[in-house]
Design an enzyme around this catalytic site. Structure first.
Site, mmCIF file in Angstrom:
data_model
loop_
_atom_site.group_PDB
_atom_site.id
_atom_site.type_symbol
_atom_site.label_atom_id
_atom_site.label_comp_id
_atom_site.label_asym_id
_atom_site.label_seq_id
_atom_site.Cartn_x
_atom_site.Cartn_y
_atom_site.Cartn_z
ATOM 1 N N ASP A 1 -0.903 -3.245 3.621
ATOM 2 C CA ASP A 1 -1.616 -2.543 2.778
ATOM 3 C C ASP A 1 -2.650 -1.514 3.381
ATOM 4 O O ASP A 1 -3.481 -1.944 4.033
ATOM 5 C CB ASP A 1 -2.345 -3.326 1.448
ATOM 6 C CG ASP A 1 -1.412 -3.938 0.796
ATOM 7 O OD1 ASP A 1 -0.314 -4.811 1.461
ATOM 8 O OD2 ASP A 1 -1.410 -4.529 -0.574
ATOM 9 N N HIS B 1 7.509 -5.619 0.689
ATOM 10 C CA HIS B 1 5.864 -5.632 0.332
ATOM 11 C C HIS B 1 5.452 -7.124 -0.107
ATOM 12 O O HIS B 1 4.548 -7.551 0.430
ATOM 13 C CB HIS B 1 5.554 -4.615 -0.623
ATOM 14 C CG HIS B 1 4.213 -4.586 -1.223
ATOM 15 N ND1 HIS B 1 3.234 -4.089 -0.252
ATOM 16 C CD2 HIS B 1 3.407 -5.123 -2.175
ATOM 17 C CE1 HIS B 1 2.136 -4.450 -0.879
ATOM 18 N NE2 HIS B 1 2.107 -5.013 -2.067
ATOM 19 N N HIS C 1 -4.125 1.044 0.966
ATOM 20 C CA HIS C 1 -5.040 1.238 -0.499
ATOM 21 C C HIS C 1 -6.102 2.280 -0.130
ATOM 22 O O HIS C 1 -7.355 2.434 -0.497
ATOM 23 C CB HIS C 1 -5.644 -0.215 -0.625
ATOM 24 C CG HIS C 1 -4.676 -1.056 -1.500
ATOM 25 N ND1 HIS C 1 -4.198 -0.658 -2.549
ATOM 26 C CD2 HIS C 1 -4.397 -2.219 -1.271
ATOM 27 C CE1 HIS C 1 -3.362 -1.549 -3.081
ATOM 28 N NE2 HIS C 1 -3.399 -2.644 -2.156
ATOM 29 N N ARG D 1 0.060 -13.853 -10.425
ATOM 30 C CA ARG D 1 0.053 -12.310 -11.013
ATOM 31 C C ARG D 1 0.616 -12.163 -12.325
ATOM 32 O O ARG D 1 0.307 -11.129 -12.932
ATOM 33 C CB ARG D 1 0.418 -11.596 -9.807
ATOM 34 C CG ARG D 1 -0.031 -11.691 -8.744
ATOM 35 C CD ARG D 1 0.701 -10.796 -7.423
ATOM 36 N NE ARG D 1 0.381 -11.075 -6.220
ATOM 37 C CZ ARG D 1 -0.621 -10.632 -5.478
ATOM 38 N NH1 ARG D 1 -1.304 -9.424 -5.838
ATOM 39 N NH2 ARG D 1 -0.867 -10.744 -4.245
ATOM 40 N N HIS E 1 0.723 -7.482 0.766
ATOM 41 C CA HIS E 1 0.597 -7.694 -0.686
ATOM 42 C C HIS E 1 -0.710 -8.559 -0.831
ATOM 43 O O HIS E 1 -1.278 -8.496 -2.263
ATOM 44 C CB HIS E 1 1.806 -8.200 -1.353
ATOM 45 C CG HIS E 1 1.788 -8.334 -2.807
ATOM 46 N ND1 HIS E 1 1.357 -7.413 -3.535
ATOM 47 C CD2 HIS E 1 2.374 -9.374 -3.492
ATOM 48 C CE1 HIS E 1 1.867 -7.631 -4.765
ATOM 49 N NE2 HIS E 1 2.294 -8.873 -4.954
ATOM 50 N N ASN F 1 3.790 -2.690 -4.625
ATOM 51 C CA ASN F 1 3.735 -2.566 -6.348
ATOM 52 C C ASN F 1 2.694 -1.546 -6.841
ATOM 53 O O ASN F 1 2.935 -1.292 -7.999
ATOM 54 C CB ASN F 1 3.344 -4.104 -6.816
ATOM 55 C CG ASN F 1 2.163 -4.326 -6.130
ATOM 56 O OD1 ASN F 1 1.752 -4.467 -4.904
ATOM 57 N ND2 ASN F 1 0.980 -4.684 -6.946
ATOM 58 N N HIS F 2 2.230 -0.975 -5.949
ATOM 59 C CA HIS F 2 0.965 -0.130 -6.410
ATOM 60 C C HIS F 2 1.657 1.143 -6.438
ATOM 61 O O HIS F 2 0.910 2.290 -6.664
ATOM 62 C CB HIS F 2 -0.267 -0.121 -5.435
ATOM 63 C CG HIS F 2 -1.375 -0.934 -5.989
ATOM 64 N ND1 HIS F 2 -2.332 -0.500 -6.776
ATOM 65 C CD2 HIS F 2 -1.308 -2.374 -5.846
ATOM 66 C CE1 HIS F 2 -2.833 -1.835 -7.088
ATOM 67 N NE2 HIS F 2 -2.441 -2.725 -6.591
ATOM 68 N N ASP G 1 -4.270 3.676 -4.341
ATOM 69 C CA ASP G 1 -4.980 2.748 -5.421
ATOM 70 C C ASP G 1 -6.096 2.233 -4.734
ATOM 71 O O ASP G 1 -6.075 1.855 -3.468
ATOM 72 C CB ASP G 1 -4.075 2.135 -5.956
ATOM 73 C CG ASP G 1 -3.308 2.563 -7.029
ATOM 74 O OD1 ASP G 1 -3.668 3.699 -7.466
ATOM 75 O OD2 ASP G 1 -2.205 2.005 -7.529
ATOM 76 N N ARG G 2 -7.104 2.004 -5.430
ATOM 77 C CA ARG G 2 -8.269 1.158 -5.127
ATOM 78 C C ARG G 2 -9.232 2.025 -4.484
ATOM 79 O O ARG G 2 -10.101 2.625 -4.818
ATOM 80 C CB ARG G 2 -8.134 -0.200 -4.380
ATOM 81 C CG ARG G 2 -7.334 -1.189 -5.219
ATOM 82 C CD ARG G 2 -8.523 -1.942 -6.189
ATOM 83 N NE ARG G 2 -8.092 -3.206 -6.576
ATOM 84 C CZ ARG G 2 -8.979 -3.924 -7.325
ATOM 85 N NH1 ARG G 2 -10.085 -3.607 -7.576
ATOM 86 N NH2 ARG G 2 -8.538 -5.191 -7.759
ATOM 87 N N ASP H 1 1.941 -0.130 -0.756
ATOM 88 C CA ASP H 1 0.301 0.049 -1.397
ATOM 89 C C ASP H 1 -0.289 0.853 -0.437
ATOM 90 O O ASP H 1 -1.492 0.528 0.340
ATOM 91 C CB ASP H 1 -0.247 -1.196 -1.476
ATOM 92 C CG ASP H 1 0.193 -2.064 -2.493
ATOM 93 O OD1 ASP H 1 1.109 -1.724 -3.240
ATOM 94 O OD2 ASP H 1 -0.572 -3.190 -2.689
#
Length: 472
Positions: A217, A327, A219, A375, A402, A278-279, A249-250, A246
């Protein structure tokens, strides 16, 4: 210590954003006093911070079961429901909050925003037709996008990405400059065409003496991405990379990250690989900031184009037929084969179950068997599940991402399940190292490089996120 005293210590850890320790202590307090709704409510918000939405939902529901008047329980359950894309259920809980707290402006705003989303989703379903939806790519007119004489940024050469362009663009981004929208659109359109040709599972071959790098990730932590290239060299035909989902995001430099990554994909299509995380989905992008960032820096149309590209990203890569990289993790049954992954339809938003869901969302656990996901989506799988999968598919081990890990990586399940996470000090709060994996084609033995975060401009994570999800 009493349960109340343990709770107070846990609250102190929570305030310091030490969520793992807070969860441990809330759990200890619950074991001492399992009838206290507030303990479950507090652990629920800690789980929310960790993105363990399934656990957060369970704790909030338990808090409400213990005390129907515990309003924070409804509020936190609504937050978990929203994170799981269950907006109708979230509206019901927020209605309860507003009923008992009519002067709570924040609850009213969230309720209204959540209702808007429910209405929008209902409208989209109502107008949906069986015809293939027209691609936003078809509506983009590059020729109409003029470039003013005062633009001093990087330029494509005959519409193509070059090594010089990539070097200039990365420096330009580092100085907080924005690539001209015509070039950004051209890159995204070209990447869309490229990924459309890929299979859902991409086979990657590494020569015996060749190094190959796998990153987890990112991010939106652009300056840490640059540090990876500083430590390990820029991508090239002799220095291939795989980024394992990923990308966005964030972090609030997600646009810079994704344009850099697809730029290298265009430059080295057979030596630079990207897996979907997943993002890379519309729901997560709305919650965690990428959609808002693209709209702020460019246009809503560009975000829609990115969403189309994300739908085309491969779900997994198999290195030399011996190492599977994806991922999230493994599956809810023991019968899934690499051919099943190859034939999975990926050109869509992630579903709530099945191969695509599991591959994006699942996590390993130390105990045998399977368990419901912390989750709320996917599954947790044990060492026996990993061993069975590897034997069935004749592979040595799996690499996944992840999850934040203190050292940036973790070897689990007797070395057959490796996690790599490449965003150090995730969200400027977690204090973790970042890591990447290198291996040689001759033996595919994973070697780990860890690193700390580097300074970045004073823009906080989640700066572009929807205020509805500011609890994250």
């Amino acid at each position: 210590m009493s349960a109340e005293e343990v709770k107070n210590v846990a609250n102190d850890h929570f305030k310091r954003q030490e969520y793992d320790r807070a969860i441990e202590l809330y759990t200890e307090a619950i074991e001492m006093d399992g009838s206290n709704a507030q303990l479950y409510g507090n652990r629920s918000i800690a789980y929310l911070k960790k993105e363990f939405f399934g656990y957060a939902l369970g704790d909030a529901s338990k808090a409400i079961e213990l005390d129907k008047s515990y309003i924070k329980g409804y509020y936190r359950r609504a937050m978990a429901q929203m994170a799981l894309n269950r907006f109708k259920l979230a509206v019901k809980d927020l209605e309860t909050v507003v009923k008992y707290r009519p002067n709570d402006a924040d609850a009213k705003n969230r309720h209204n925003e959540c209702q808007k989303i429910v209405r929008r989703l209902a409208f989209e379903r109502a107008i949906a037709v069986d015809e293939v939806k027209k691609s936003v790519a078809e509506s983009i007119d590059l020729e109409s996008m003029s470039i003013s004489d005062d633009y001093d940024g990087p330029k494509l050469t005959d519409g193509r990405v070059t090594k010089e362009f990539m070097t200039q663009m990365m420096d330009y981004f580092k100085d907080r400059q924005k690539l001209h929208r015509k070039y950004a659109y051209k890159m995204i359109l070209d990447a869309r065409q490229l990924f459309a040709k890929d299979l859902t599972l991409v086979d990657v071959h590494i020569d015996e003496d060749q190094k190959f790098t796998v990153c987890g990730d990112i991010h939106g932590q652009y300056y840490d991405l640059l540090n990876i290239f500083q430590l390990n060299g820029l991508p090239s035909e002799t220095n291939p990379y795989l980024f394992n989902g990923d990308f966005v995001d964030r972090g609030s430099f997600s646009v810079e990250c994704i344009l850099t990554l697809i730029g290298f994909k265009l430059l080295y299509p057979k030596h630079f690989f990207m897996s979907r995380g997943n993002h890379e989905s519309q729901t997560m992008n709305q919650m965690y900031g990428f959609e808002g960032e693209v709209k702020a820096k460019y246009t809503s149309q560009m975000y829609e184009l990115f969403a189309e590209v994300f739908n085309l990203l491969p779900l997994a890569h198999c290195i030399n037929e011996r190492v599977l990289v994806m991922h999230g993790g493994l599956f809810s049954t023991d019968t899934v084969t690499l051919d099943d992954i190859r034939t999975t339809d990926r050109n869509r938003q992630p579903p709530d179950e099945g191969i695509m869901c599991d591959i994006l969302w699942s996590d390993p656990m130390p105990s045998k068997g399977r368990a419901p996901s912390k989750r709320g989506v996917g599954v947790q799988f044990g060492p026996d599940v990993t061993d069975t999968f590897c034997k069935l598919n004749k592979i040595d081990y799996i690499i996944r991402s992840h999850e934040v890990k203190p050292d940036g990586y973790e070897e689990a399940h007797s070395g057959k399940c490796i996690t790599v996470f490449s965003a150090p000090n995730y969200c400027d709060t977690m204090g973790n190292k970042g890591a990447f994996i290198t291996m040689k084609g001759s033996d595919l033995t994973p070697r780990f490089t860890t690193y700390s975060e580097v300074p970045h401009p004073n823009v906080k994570p989640m700066a572009y996120a929807n205020s509805l999800f500011s609890f994250m």
